[in-house]
Each structure stands twice: as C-alpha cells, then as structure tokens.
Motif scaffolding. Structure first.
Motif, short mmCIF file in Angstrom:
data_model
loop_
_atom_site.label_atom_id
_atom_site.label_comp_id
_atom_site.label_asym_id
_atom_site.label_seq_id
_atom_site.Cartn_x
_atom_site.Cartn_y
_atom_site.Cartn_z
N GLY A 225 5.21 10.10 -22.79
CA GLY A 225 5.14 9.53 -24.13
C GLY A 225 4.11 8.44 -24.30
N GLN A 226 3.09 8.38 -23.43
CA GLN A 226 2.07 7.34 -23.48
C GLN A 226 0.73 7.94 -23.88
OE1 GLN A 226 2.77 4.01 -22.89
NE2 GLN A 226 4.90 4.69 -22.77
N TYR A 227 -0.12 7.07 -24.42
CA TYR A 227 -1.46 7.50 -24.79
C TYR A 227 -2.38 7.56 -23.57
CZ TYR A 227 -0.16 6.90 -29.66
OH TYR A 227 0.44 7.02 -30.87
N GLY A 228 -2.33 6.57 -22.76
CA GLY A 228 -3.18 6.57 -21.57
C GLY A 228 -3.65 5.19 -21.21
N ALA A 229 -3.17 4.68 -20.09
CA ALA A 229 -3.56 3.35 -19.61
C ALA A 229 -3.52 3.36 -18.09
CB ALA A 229 -2.64 2.27 -20.17
N VAL A 230 -4.21 2.39 -17.49
CA VAL A 230 -4.25 2.30 -16.03
C VAL A 230 -2.96 1.64 -15.54
CG1 VAL A 230 -5.53 1.42 -14.05
CG2 VAL A 230 -6.75 2.10 -16.12
N ALA A 231 -2.27 2.32 -14.62
CA ALA A 231 -1.04 1.78 -14.05
C ALA A 231 -1.38 0.79 -12.94
CB ALA A 231 -0.16 2.91 -13.54
N ALA A 232 -0.34 0.21 -12.33
CA ALA A 232 -0.54 -0.80 -11.30
C ALA A 232 -1.29 -0.25 -10.09
CB ALA A 232 0.81 -1.38 -10.87
N GLY A 233 -1.04 1.00 -9.73
CA GLY A 233 -1.70 1.60 -8.57
C GLY A 233 -3.08 2.15 -8.84
N GLY A 234 -3.58 1.98 -10.06
CA GLY A 234 -4.90 2.49 -10.39
C GLY A 234 -4.89 3.87 -11.01
N ASN A 235 -3.70 4.48 -11.09
CA ASN A 235 -3.59 5.80 -11.71
C ASN A 235 -3.42 5.66 -13.22
OD1 ASN A 235 -3.68 7.10 -9.18
ND2 ASN A 235 -1.48 6.72 -8.89
N TRP A 236 -3.83 6.70 -13.92
CA TRP A 236 -3.75 6.70 -15.38
C TRP A 236 -2.46 7.38 -15.82
CZ3 TRP A 236 -7.03 4.84 -19.26
CH2 TRP A 236 -8.19 4.21 -18.80
N SER A 237 -1.87 6.81 -16.86
CA SER A 237 -0.66 7.40 -17.44
C SER A 237 -1.02 8.15 -18.71
CB SER A 237 0.35 6.29 -17.75
OG SER A 237 -0.19 5.39 -18.73
N GLY A 238 -0.02 8.72 -19.33
CA GLY A 238 -0.18 9.35 -20.63
C GLY A 238 -1.08 10.57 -20.64
N MET A 239 -1.67 10.81 -21.77
CA MET A 239 -2.51 12.00 -21.97
C MET A 239 -3.76 11.93 -21.11
SD MET A 239 -2.12 12.55 -26.11
CE MET A 239 -2.21 10.81 -26.49
N ILE A 240 -4.32 10.74 -20.91
CA ILE A 240 -5.50 10.61 -20.05
C ILE A 240 -5.17 11.04 -18.63
CG2 ILE A 240 -7.25 9.02 -19.18
CD1 ILE A 240 -7.50 9.55 -22.15
N GLY A 241 -4.00 10.60 -18.15
CA GLY A 241 -3.57 10.99 -16.80
C GLY A 241 -3.38 12.49 -16.66
#
Length: 488
Positions: free
Chosen positions: A95-111
């Motif tokens: 349910g996320q658009y896309g941002a960098v997580a703590a470990g450097g991985n991308w969340s959301g649609m970008i991920g």
C-alpha cells in the motif's frame, strides 16, 4: 434460359473470387495483423502482456464490484489501445508509493518494479530525483504541487462583530458616505435656488433644510419615503437619481452579503505554510514515506525545515498511512493535511466542508514508472503526449474531478471595491450636475421675468435672488443699498 443461367453462374463465381481476394489481402495487411481485439480491460490475443502495479486512491483507482475503475484505469486502457498491448493490473502489496527503507531497499510500487514483480506503475506517482535514479518515468500525465487541506470551520476566523460591513470594502463605504453627504447638500442647495420649490423666500420657510435633506436621503437608503416631498423639477431630478443609486447599491449589498454568508469565504488565517507553522490550534502531517515528506526533509527553506522537524518528532501522531485516512482525519479532528494539491482539490470537490489553502509549492508531476532501460518508456511518453495534444487528458481530468459542491470562491465574492461601482457613482454625479443646472435655469428664468417687470438688470436681480434664497444677508443688504441709490 441457358444464357440466363450461364450469366447467373458467372456473376456468382466473380463474387466468390472477389471475396477470397479481399480476405487474402486482409491476412497480408500488417496493420490489421497488429490490431488487437481488446476488451474493457485491454486484453487481447497474440499481444505482449504487461504487469501493471497501482494503488487504490480515489479517483485514480477505485474498486467497483469485481472491476477497477478510475482516472488511471481509463488512461491505461487508452495507452493499451494506442501501443497495442494487453495488461494485468495488481494493487501494490504494502500500500505504499515507493520510498527507501532502512536497509536501502525500496518499498511500494517502486520496489515492485525493481524486483521485476511489475513492468510499469500507473498511479498518482510523483516524479522525484530519488525515484528517477532507480526507475525511469514517462512524461507527466498530471501536473500538481504541495498544498494544505483544511476543514472550513477550523480554517475560518470567528465572524467579527461588524461582519455586516464585509460586502463592501472600506474605500467603498467611504465613497458611499461622501456620496450621501454630497447628495443631501445638493438637495438643500437646489431646493433653495429653485423658484418652484420656494416662491417667496422673504415670507416663506423652505422645507428642504439641511437636516430635512439628510433625512430625505436616509429615507431613500432605507427604501422608505420621507418628507418633504420635492416639487421642483430640479429637486426631483436629484431625488430620482439618488433613489436609483440606492436601489442598485442595496441590490449589490444584499447579493454580496448573502453570498459571503453562504460560502463562508472569510479570510483564511492559514494562507501559507508559514501561517501553518506559526499557529498552535491544528496538528499537521502528510503520508508516511511519501515524496511530500522527503520534499520537506531535503528542503533548505527554514519554514520547510520546521515543518519536517515537527512531523519527524510527532510522526506516530501526525503521519498517516493512506490518503483516505488523511481526508477522514481532517474532517473529524483539528488536523491539516499536507499533500498533493490536485488530490486535495478532489477532496474539496467531494466534501463541501473542506478547503485548500491558497499557497501551492513544489511544482511536480505524476508519471508512469518503468524499469530502467525498458523498451516501453519512450513509447509510453509519446502516447501520453498524444493524449494531451488531443485533449483526452483534459477530458479525463474534468470527468473524474467533477465537483458535487456549489461553492463560490473568495476571488468572486470578496468585498466590492469602488471600481466595481464606478459607473453607479458616475451616474449619481451626472444626476447631481443636471439637478443643479436645472435649478439655475429655473432661477434664471424667474429672474428675467422679475427684471423685466421691475426694469432692473437681469444680473442684479439674479444675484439678489441667490443671496436672498441662500440667506446671505450681507450681500443682500449691499444689493438693496445699491438698488436704493440707483432709484434715488
């Protein structure tokens, strides 16, 4: 008979040959081979299939029964028809658009695009430099910015004690007071000059004293008749013009005052982001992990840094997970939502108790995200440009952002300034001038008759009449003395 049968057989044979030739031409036509048979979801046989990730947000993507619909779904269908591909739509898992997580991985649609779980992302996804480093974006299909969404009763100032003065500006009220005093003075002056209003100035008392003239003008403002009633043509001209002036003025006042009460368009105390930081009544926040949050984080503007520090310290209380949660929180509590202005315009159109503050910062756009070096990036960009040039994007924008509220903006219903009523004041001035000229003409005519009867100079009689009617005793006495010496 044999000839007729032979002719019929020849015609049927020729038609069959022409039909087979046409079918063979269609099978060899490359454009016909490339044309897909699309259903409502853009599927077809023998075409490349793209996995499309999106996010549920009104009006971009919404669930209606077993289908998805909205602005992005219609945009996707149009792109599929132009570029001839079929697609499978999936809603982003976290349910996320896309941002960098703590470990450097991308969340959301970008991920999901980076993990090859989706080929493209068609959603209200903001084009940012951080996202552009890991994925590719097409030409933006919507332009937006960052705004402040507020509830009207929390955004509006308390109604002032003198709110009834709001329909007109201070300059207009000043001009109205000046027009009232000038008109009353002209009534007083013309009534004294006109012979029809005051036949015997030495023996009669003129009813249009200055106080009576003020009362007459006030009665017209209240749409009530007042005495004394004018008899001379010159006085009636001024009275009629003043009545027309007051009728038009009262109509403008009532219309504007009704609109101001109905629209709640008082001056918003929160006009800018600086106003938002200075106040203490409203909490404010944005979507967690959104591009708006990182915009304030990376901004060098001191005001923006203060907003970021506020949200960072209270992130558990002021950051929201979804756009729907943000809108609901604005409506239910003293909360201001910072987010995409185009989405806030939709919320204000759907919920009549919401309003967006005037300031918009950080101009940006929504684009379609693809993997880097994807062969679909450029064709999708060209297709978006074609849809914009043909007006299809404007049509979709108007269709899905249609307002259900009948609202009037402050720009339309603000206090009326003097230029808006300039013609009205000009008409009043012309009427006053005509009344004065008519009074002088009446007095001049009466003076000529009196001069001919007394065998005096017309100018001397005219001057004596003016002095007598205006109670200029010194001048009148001097005129009488001069007249006595001449007779002697």
């Amino acid at each position: 008979m044999d000839k007729g049968l032979h002719f019929t057989i020849c015609v049927v044979t020729a038609l069959l040959l022409l039909r087979e030739s046409s079918q063979a031409g269609e099978e060899k036509d490359p454009e016909v081979l490339a044309a897909p048979k699309l259903d409502s979801r853009g599927t077809g046989e023998g075409l490349p299939t793209l996995t499309v990730t999106t996010i549920l947000e009104d009006p971009y993507v919404m669930v209606r029964g077993a289908e998805l619909e909205g602005y992005c779904m219609e945009l996707l269908a149009a792109l599929a028809g132009m570029l001839r591909f079929q697609y499978r739509v999936k809603v982003v898992g976290d349910g996320q658009y896309g941002a960098v997580a703590a470990g450097g991985n991308w969340s959301g649609m970008i991920g999901e695009i980076l993990r090859r779980e989706a080929d493209i992302a068609v959603a209200p996804l903001t084009v940012t430099s951080a996202r552009e480093e890991v994925v590719s974006f097409t030409t933006p299909f919507l332009q937006t910015g960052i705004g402040i969404l507020l509830r009207k009763d929390t955004a509006s100032q308390d109604m002032s004690f003198f709110h009834f003065l709001s329909p007109f500006s201070k300059e207009t009220w000043t001009a109205l007071l000046f027009a009232y005093l000038l008109t009353c003075f002209c009534l007083f002056l013309v009534a004294r000059l006109s012979p029809c209003e005051w036949n015997e100035p030495k023996n009669e008392e003129n009813h249009f004293t200055f106080l009576n003239s003020l009362w007459f003008g006030a009665g017209a403002l209240a749409l009530q008749g007042a005495t004394p009633r004018p008899q001379a043509l010159s006085v009636r001209v001024i009275a009629v013009v003043w009545w027309l002036f007051t009728l038009a003025l009262l109509a403008a006042y009532i219309a504007n005052f009704t609109a101001l009460l109905g629209s709640g368009s008082e001056q918003l105390p929160i006009q800018t982001f600086e106003d938002l930081v200075k106040q203490r009544n409203l909490e404010f926040g944005t979507l967690e992990g959104s591009s708006t949050f990182y915009y304030f984080k990376n901004s060098k503007n001191p005001i923006h840094q203060m907003i970021y520090e506020y949200m960072e310290k209270r992130r558990e209380h002021v950051l929201v997970k979804t756009y729907q949660e943000a809108v609901q929180r604005v409506m239910d509590s003293n909360y201001a939502f910072i987010g995409e202005s185009i989405s806030q315009d939709l919320a204000a159109a759907r919920h009549c108790n919401l309003i967006r503050a005037p300031e918009v910062i950080g101009a940006r756009g929504f684009g379609i995200a693809t993997a880097q070096a994807s062969p679909w990036t450029k064709p999708l960009s060209i297709a978006v440009l074609k849809l914009r040039e043909s007006g299809d994007l404007d049509y979709l924008r108007n269709k899905w952002w249609e307002s259900s509220c009948l609202r009037r903006s402050r720009d339309r219903w603000g206090p009326l300034e003097p230029p808006a009523l300039g013609g009205l004041f000009l008409t009043l001035g012309i009427g006053l001038a005509l009344g004065l000229l008519a009074a002088l003409a009446e007095l001049s005519s009466s003076s000529r008759r009196a001069a001919a009867h007394a065998k005096k100079s017309c100018c001397s009689v005219f001057t004596e009449e003016i002095c007598t009617r205006l109670r200029i005793k010194g001048a009148a006495r001097q005129g009488q003395e001069t007249s006595g010496k001449a007779n002697a």
